[in-house]
Design a protein around this motif. Sequence first.
Motif, PDB file in Angstrom:
ATOM      1  N   ALA A  31      85.483  44.826  44.904  1.00  0.00           N
ATOM      2  CA  ALA A  31      84.976  45.125  46.248  1.00  0.00           C
ATOM      3  C   ALA A  31      86.118  45.290  47.243  1.00  0.00           C
ATOM      4  O   ALA A  31      86.154  46.256  48.027  1.00  0.00           O
ATOM      5  CB  ALA A  31      84.034  44.015  46.701  1.00  0.00           C
ATOM      6  N   GLY A  32      87.074  44.347  47.227  1.00  0.00           N
ATOM      7  CA  GLY A  32      88.189  44.428  48.159  1.00  0.00           C
ATOM      8  C   GLY A  32      89.070  45.632  47.910  1.00  0.00           C
ATOM      9  O   GLY A  32      89.647  46.206  48.851  1.00  0.00           O
ATOM     10  N   SER A  33      89.166  46.033  46.654  1.00  0.00           N
ATOM     11  CA  SER A  33      89.997  47.179  46.299  1.00  0.00           C
ATOM     12  C   SER A  33      89.357  48.506  46.684  1.00  0.00           C
ATOM     13  O   SER A  33      90.061  49.475  47.003  1.00  0.00           O
ATOM     14  CB  SER A  33      90.264  47.182  44.792  1.00  0.00           C
ATOM     15  N   MET A  34      88.034  48.553  46.670  1.00  0.00           N
ATOM     16  CA  MET A  34      87.344  49.835  46.825  1.00  0.00           C
ATOM     17  C   MET A  34      86.778  50.091  48.220  1.00  0.00           C
ATOM     18  O   MET A  34      86.494  51.242  48.560  1.00  0.00           O
ATOM     19  CB  MET A  34      86.230  49.953  45.784  1.00  0.00           C
ATOM     20  N   THR A  35      86.593  49.045  49.017  1.00  0.00           N
ATOM     21  CA  THR A  35      86.016  49.276  50.344  1.00  0.00           C
ATOM     22  C   THR A  35      86.947  50.133  51.198  1.00  0.00           C
ATOM     23  O   THR A  35      88.169  49.923  51.209  1.00  0.00           O
ATOM     24  CB  THR A  35      85.711  47.950  51.073  1.00  0.00           C
ATOM     25  N   GLU A  36      86.371  51.092  51.880  1.00  0.00           N
ATOM     26  CA  GLU A  36      87.134  51.915  52.813  1.00  0.00           C
ATOM     27  C   GLU A  36      86.910  51.483  54.253  1.00  0.00           C
ATOM     28  O   GLU A  36      87.781  51.653  55.101  1.00  0.00           O
ATOM     29  CB  GLU A  36      86.751  53.387  52.625  1.00  0.00           C
ATOM     30  N   SER A  37      85.750  50.878  54.504  1.00  0.00           N
ATOM     31  CA  SER A  37      85.450  50.390  55.849  1.00  0.00           C
ATOM     32  C   SER A  37      85.999  48.987  56.094  1.00  0.00           C
ATOM     33  O   SER A  37      86.023  48.507  57.224  1.00  0.00           O
ATOM     34  CB  SER A  37      83.934  50.383  56.071  1.00  0.00           C
ATOM     35  N   ASN A  38      86.407  48.332  55.015  1.00  0.00           N
ATOM     36  CA  ASN A  38      86.856  46.931  55.040  1.00  0.00           C
ATOM     37  C   ASN A  38      85.730  45.965  55.388  1.00  0.00           C
ATOM     38  O   ASN A  38      85.983  44.818  55.762  1.00  0.00           O
ATOM     39  CB  ASN A  38      88.035  46.722  56.001  1.00  0.00           C
ATOM     40  N   ILE A  39      84.499  46.416  55.237  1.00  0.00           N
ATOM     41  CA  ILE A  39      83.340  45.551  55.477  1.00  0.00           C
ATOM     42  C   ILE A  39      82.522  45.459  54.192  1.00  0.00           C
ATOM     43  O   ILE A  39      82.059  46.470  53.655  1.00  0.00           O
ATOM     44  CB  ILE A  39      82.459  46.082  56.629  1.00  0.00           C
ATOM     45  N   VAL A  40      82.370  44.231  53.694  1.00  0.00           N
ATOM     46  CA  VAL A  40      81.566  43.962  52.503  1.00  0.00           C
ATOM     47  C   VAL A  40      80.329  43.183  52.942  1.00  0.00           C
ATOM     48  O   VAL A  40      80.447  42.150  53.612  1.00  0.00           O
ATOM     49  CB  VAL A  40      82.366  43.144  51.467  1.00  0.00           C
ATOM     50  N   GLY A  41      79.174  43.692  52.588  1.00  0.00           N
ATOM     51  CA  GLY A  41      77.917  43.007  52.914  1.00  0.00           C
ATOM     52  C   GLY A  41      77.498  42.083  51.776  1.00  0.00           C
ATOM     53  O   GLY A  41      77.689  42.416  50.597  1.00  0.00           O
ATOM     54  N   TYR A  42      76.940  40.950  52.138  1.00  0.00           N
ATOM     55  CA  TYR A  42      76.536  39.962  51.124  1.00  0.00           C
ATOM     56  C   TYR A  42      75.120  39.493  51.427  1.00  0.00           C
ATOM     57  O   TYR A  42      74.860  38.938  52.495  1.00  0.00           O
ATOM     58  CB  TYR A  42      77.497  38.772  51.152  1.00  0.00           C
ATOM     59  N   ILE A  43      74.212  39.767  50.494  1.00  0.00           N
ATOM     60  CA  ILE A  43      72.823  39.314  50.641  1.00  0.00           C
ATOM     61  C   ILE A  43      72.704  37.968  49.946  1.00  0.00           C
ATOM     62  O   ILE A  43      72.800  37.874  48.717  1.00  0.00           O
ATOM     63  CB  ILE A  43      71.836  40.323  50.034  1.00  0.00           C
ATOM     64  N   ALA A  44      72.528  36.914  50.724  1.00  0.00           N
ATOM     65  CA  ALA A  44      72.491  35.550  50.201  1.00  0.00           C
ATOM     66  C   ALA A  44      71.060  35.030  50.198  1.00  0.00           C
ATOM     67  O   ALA A  44      70.278  35.335  51.103  1.00  0.00           O
ATOM     68  CB  ALA A  44      73.369  34.636  51.049  1.00  0.00           C
ATOM     69  N   SER A  45      70.735  34.267  49.182  1.00  0.00           N
ATOM     70  CA  SER A  45      69.365  33.769  49.031  1.00  0.00           C
ATOM     71  C   SER A  45      69.146  32.497  49.846  1.00  0.00           C
ATOM     72  O   SER A  45      68.591  32.529  50.935  1.00  0.00           O
ATOM     73  CB  SER A  45      69.055  33.525  47.548  1.00  0.00           C
ATOM     74  N   PHE A  46      69.596  31.367  49.329  1.00  0.00           N
ATOM     75  CA  PHE A  46      69.432  30.077  50.002  1.00  0.00           C
ATOM     76  C   PHE A  46      70.792  29.408  50.156  1.00  0.00           C
ATOM     77  O   PHE A  46      71.661  29.555  49.295  1.00  0.00           O
ATOM     78  CB  PHE A  46      68.507  29.152  49.192  1.00  0.00           C
ATOM     79  N   PRO A  47      70.993  28.618  51.233  1.00  0.00           N
ATOM     80  CA  PRO A  47      72.300  27.977  51.460  1.00  0.00           C
ATOM     81  C   PRO A  47      72.496  26.733  50.604  1.00  0.00           C
ATOM     82  O   PRO A  47      72.546  25.601  51.094  1.00  0.00           O
ATOM     83  CB  PRO A  47      72.259  27.633  52.952  1.00  0.00           C
ATOM     84  N   ILE A  48      72.598  26.944  49.301  1.00  0.00           N
ATOM     85  CA  ILE A  48      72.847  25.868  48.347  1.00  0.00           C
ATOM     86  C   ILE A  48      74.256  26.066  47.772  1.00  0.00           C
ATOM     87  O   ILE A  48      74.821  27.152  47.879  1.00  0.00           O
ATOM     88  CB  ILE A  48      71.795  25.840  47.220  1.00  0.00           C
ATOM     89  N   PRO A  49      74.854  25.030  47.182  1.00  0.00           N
ATOM     90  CA  PRO A  49      76.247  25.149  46.713  1.00  0.00           C
ATOM     91  C   PRO A  49      76.513  26.345  45.812  1.00  0.00           C
ATOM     92  O   PRO A  49      77.561  26.990  45.934  1.00  0.00           O
ATOM     93  CB  PRO A  49      76.467  23.817  45.984  1.00  0.00           C
ATOM     94  N   GLU A  50      75.589  26.656  44.906  1.00  0.00           N
ATOM     95  CA  GLU A  50      75.779  27.782  43.996  1.00  0.00           C
ATOM     96  C   GLU A  50      76.029  29.073  44.750  1.00  0.00           C
ATOM     97  O   GLU A  50      76.913  29.872  44.386  1.00  0.00           O
ATOM     98  CB  GLU A  50      74.550  27.926  43.099  1.00  0.00           C
TER      99      GLU A  50
END
Length: 358
Positions: free
Chosen positions: A143-162
């Motif tokens: 992701a860091g290598s390929m992004t051109e906008s330098n913005i990576v979106g992350y869809i997170a489920s629940f705020p648990i340690p995993e």
Amino acid sequence: MKITTLLASAALALGLTTAAVAQDTTKVGFVYVGPVGDGGWTFTHDQARQQVEAEFGDAVETVFVESVAEGPDAERVMTQMALNGADLIFTTSFGYMDPTNNVAAKFPDVKFEHATGYKRLHPNVSTYSARFYEGRAVQGHIAGSMTESNIVGYIASFPIPEVIRGINSAYLHASKVNPDVEFKIIWVYTWFDPAKEADAATALIEQGADVILQHTDSTAPHAAAQEAGNVITFGQASDMSAYAPFPRVSAILDEWGDYYIARTRAVMDGTWESVDTWHGIGDGMVGIGEITDAVPANVKEEAMALKASLADGSYHAFTGPINKQDGSVWLAEGETADDGTLAGMNFYVEGVTGDIPQ
């Protein structure tokens, strides 16, 4: 009279044989948080269930209940499975932790295996999980290598340690190859809801993300990325290769089959014990899906080298120096995270913006 007696004896013998066969059959139950057709988390658990059937044939009977809400209904489903003669029950979501232990207390002769949890309150409860954060490291590098906008979106489920571990690992490895990278995180509070997942992906794309990572189970984010155009995605839990070679350029694969077969065999031969299992790439519980040709050859080579170093233990995904989000030192140069801290991770690393919901 003699013929009747012989027939009766034969019937009795047949009955005893049938009973013995039935008694020798090991019944294994699976409790799923999503539908078996989700294409992700539950799909891979059900594929593993089918591997158990293929391995043991008529010596095993498997049953499952899908789309079981995390809460009181889960306890009801587990109780019914135990009452129906299950010898072993796999409960496959973090929110089943307390229900699993509650039901295990009532059925001491039934073995329970809880996925992604940490509570083993009774001798008939085991816990197991996979080191998904190792797969997130590989994803983060790509992701860091390929992004051109330098913005990576992350869809997170629940705020648990995993989930927090996954965000941190992905960010650390994205920022190693691209110090300008920024993560935007949307919490959807669901494991599987295609509409919510699609909305989250669309919102992130509108905020400039040209890479979408997800810790949810449907393929909806891939469809949203495909519609948007030049947006990269990764399969979650399963390969999700219907969207390859682009936007889906690789995947984290959950490989439960070997573990389920081994634990079923342990029940069958009487060697089952309460254990905690946390395996990763090296143990074969976490896989990396095909990296497609949409990824530049040098990035693919680097990602595969990273995978290999994680697999053989020569590299740990959380190796210092790493600070916490507030700038305080977490890991010094060369220091690696201990499993206890990782298992209870409740903080972001330095560079991740936003707050963890309470």
